[in-house]
Design a protein around this motif. Structure first.
Motif, PDB file in Angstrom:
ATOM      1  N   ARG A  85      37.324  51.989  46.141  1.00 27.61           N
ATOM      2  CA  ARG A  85      38.675  52.350  46.560  1.00 27.61           C
ATOM      3  C   ARG A  85      39.528  52.461  45.302  1.00 27.61           C
ATOM      4  N   THR A  86      40.237  53.559  45.162  1.00 28.45           N
ATOM      5  CA  THR A  86      41.068  53.769  43.974  1.00 28.45           C
ATOM      6  C   THR A  86      42.473  53.217  44.205  1.00 28.45           C
ATOM      7  N   GLY A  87      43.195  53.001  43.118  1.00 30.17           N
ATOM      8  CA  GLY A  87      44.581  52.550  43.208  1.00 30.17           C
ATOM      9  C   GLY A  87      44.737  51.093  43.605  1.00 30.17           C
ATOM     10  N   VAL A  88      43.651  50.338  43.603  1.00 33.89           N
ATOM     11  CA  VAL A  88      43.699  48.927  44.001  1.00 33.89           C
ATOM     12  C   VAL A  88      43.459  48.037  42.790  1.00 33.89           C
ATOM     13  N   SER A  89      42.333  48.225  42.142  1.00 32.68           N
ATOM     14  CA  SER A  89      41.974  47.425  40.982  1.00 32.68           C
ATOM     15  C   SER A  89      42.784  47.898  39.778  1.00 32.68           C
ATOM     16  N   GLY A  90      43.391  46.952  39.085  1.00 28.08           N
ATOM     17  CA  GLY A  90      44.257  47.292  37.951  1.00 28.08           C
ATOM     18  C   GLY A  90      45.704  47.411  38.351  1.00 28.08           C
ATOM     19  N   SER A  91      46.003  47.096  39.601  1.00 30.98           N
ATOM     20  CA  SER A  91      47.370  47.175  40.121  1.00 30.98           C
ATOM     21  C   SER A  91      47.739  45.853  40.785  1.00 30.98           C
ATOM     22  N   MET A  92      49.021  45.583  40.828  1.00 30.93           N
ATOM     23  CA  MET A  92      49.528  44.427  41.550  1.00 30.93           C
ATOM     24  C   MET A  92      50.663  44.894  42.439  1.00 30.93           C
ATOM     25  N   LYS A  93      50.501  44.719  43.730  1.00 30.26           N
ATOM     26  CA  LYS A  93      51.505  45.153  44.711  1.00 30.26           C
ATOM     27  C   LYS A  93      51.875  46.617  44.512  1.00 30.26           C
ATOM     28  N   GLY A  94      50.856  47.437  44.222  1.00 32.04           N
ATOM     29  CA  GLY A  94      51.051  48.874  44.072  1.00 32.04           C
ATOM     30  C   GLY A  94      51.522  49.311  42.705  1.00 32.04           C
ATOM     31  N   ALA A  95      51.856  48.365  41.822  1.00 29.05           N
ATOM     32  CA  ALA A  95      52.327  48.716  40.471  1.00 29.05           C
ATOM     33  C   ALA A  95      51.166  48.606  39.483  1.00 29.05           C
ATOM     34  N   LYS A  96      51.004  49.638  38.689  1.00 24.20           N
ATOM     35  CA  LYS A  96      49.942  49.682  37.683  1.00 24.20           C
ATOM     36  C   LYS A  96      50.157  48.552  36.666  1.00 24.20           C
ATOM     37  N   GLU A  97      49.118  47.775  36.411  1.00 25.07           N
ATOM     38  CA  GLU A  97      49.210  46.624  35.510  1.00 25.07           C
ATOM     39  C   GLU A  97      48.468  46.816  34.195  1.00 25.07           C
ATOM     40  N   THR A  98      47.738  47.892  34.062  1.00 24.99           N
ATOM     41  CA  THR A  98      46.927  48.108  32.868  1.00 24.99           C
ATOM     42  C   THR A  98      46.986  49.585  32.471  1.00 24.99           C
ATOM     43  N   ALA A  99      46.716  49.843  31.217  1.00 23.88           N
ATOM     44  CA  ALA A  99      46.701  51.223  30.726  1.00 23.88           C
ATOM     45  C   ALA A  99      45.498  52.000  31.261  1.00 23.88           C
ATOM     46  N   PHE A 100      44.529  51.289  31.803  1.00 26.54           N
ATOM     47  CA  PHE A 100      43.308  51.932  32.282  1.00 26.54           C
ATOM     48  C   PHE A 100      43.412  52.152  33.782  1.00 26.54           C
ATOM     49  N   SER A 101      43.655  53.381  34.154  1.00 28.95           N
ATOM     50  CA  SER A 101      43.907  53.692  35.562  1.00 28.95           C
ATOM     51  C   SER A 101      42.653  53.611  36.427  1.00 28.95           C
ATOM     52  N   GLU A 102      41.500  53.561  35.815  1.00 26.31           N
ATOM     53  CA  GLU A 102      40.268  53.503  36.595  1.00 26.31           C
ATOM     54  C   GLU A 102      39.573  52.156  36.418  1.00 26.31           C
TER      55      GLU A 102
END
Length: 186
Positions: A85-102
């Motif tokens: 599932r995309t857009g979940v890992s690396g995000s917190m509450k829908g906000a991107k938390e890392t420079a690596f989008s994948e």
């Protein structure tokens, strides 16, 4: 089997016997995969277990031309397609938390490594196939939006005995102390 032995001896297997991987073995592999760590415990992985011979042929047809894994995929009694599932890992509450989008690729890689090590432990062989038309594979599997097909993993009993793996770089070549240009490990 000791963990170190599994790490050192697990290889990509591209020749299988006619052994039919059992449902119990598949459950063992997926159970090992689900225990992998993930970003904020998001567990963004999804796995599709394919046993239908026609569907396995269709999945193999999504591989890049002359892919060396095509033949073993067609001989496999089961193929597990690792999805995320995309857009979940690396995000917190829908906000991107890392420079690596994948970031899901890292998490899924950990889960797939667990799966492959457990397969080796059970006497099964695997190869991770990522050179494919991911979108075509996703369409075949009817994946919903926001879920991507990342890799296919054909499973079977190895038809050839274990062999030594390719050489690895020395630790001194890949690890430094304090910063990239720092001293090699003592």
């Amino acid at each position: 089997m000791e963990l170190k032995e599994a790490i050192l001896k697990r290889r990509s297997v591209r020749k299988f016997t006619d052994y039919r991987v059992t449902d119990g073995e598949v459950r063992e592999l997926l159970d090992a995969a689900r225990w992998a760590p993930s970003w904020a415990n998001t567990q963004a992985w999804e796995f599709v277990v394919v046993r239908d011979a026609a569907m396995i042929r269709d999945i193999a047809a999504t591989y890049t031309e002359n892919n060396p894994a095509t033949k073993c995929t067609l001989a496999a009694s089961v193929v597990i397609v690792a999805c995320a599932r995309t857009g979940v890992s690396g995000s917190m509450k829908g906000a991107k938390e890392t420079a690596f989008s994948e970031w899901f690729m890292f998490d899924l890689g950990l889960a797939v490594q667990n799966l492959c090590l457990r397969a080796h432990d059970l006497g099964l062989g695997t190869v991770i196939v990522g050179s494919m038309d991911h979108d075509a594979c996703a369409r075949l599997l009817d994946l919903p939006g926001g879920v991507v097909a990342v890799a296919a993993i054909p499973l079977g009993k190895p038809a050839v005995p274990d062999k030594a793996g390719p050489p690895r770089k020395a630790l001194e070549e890949i690890a430094r102390t304090e910063r990239f240009g720092g001293s090699p490990l003592p």
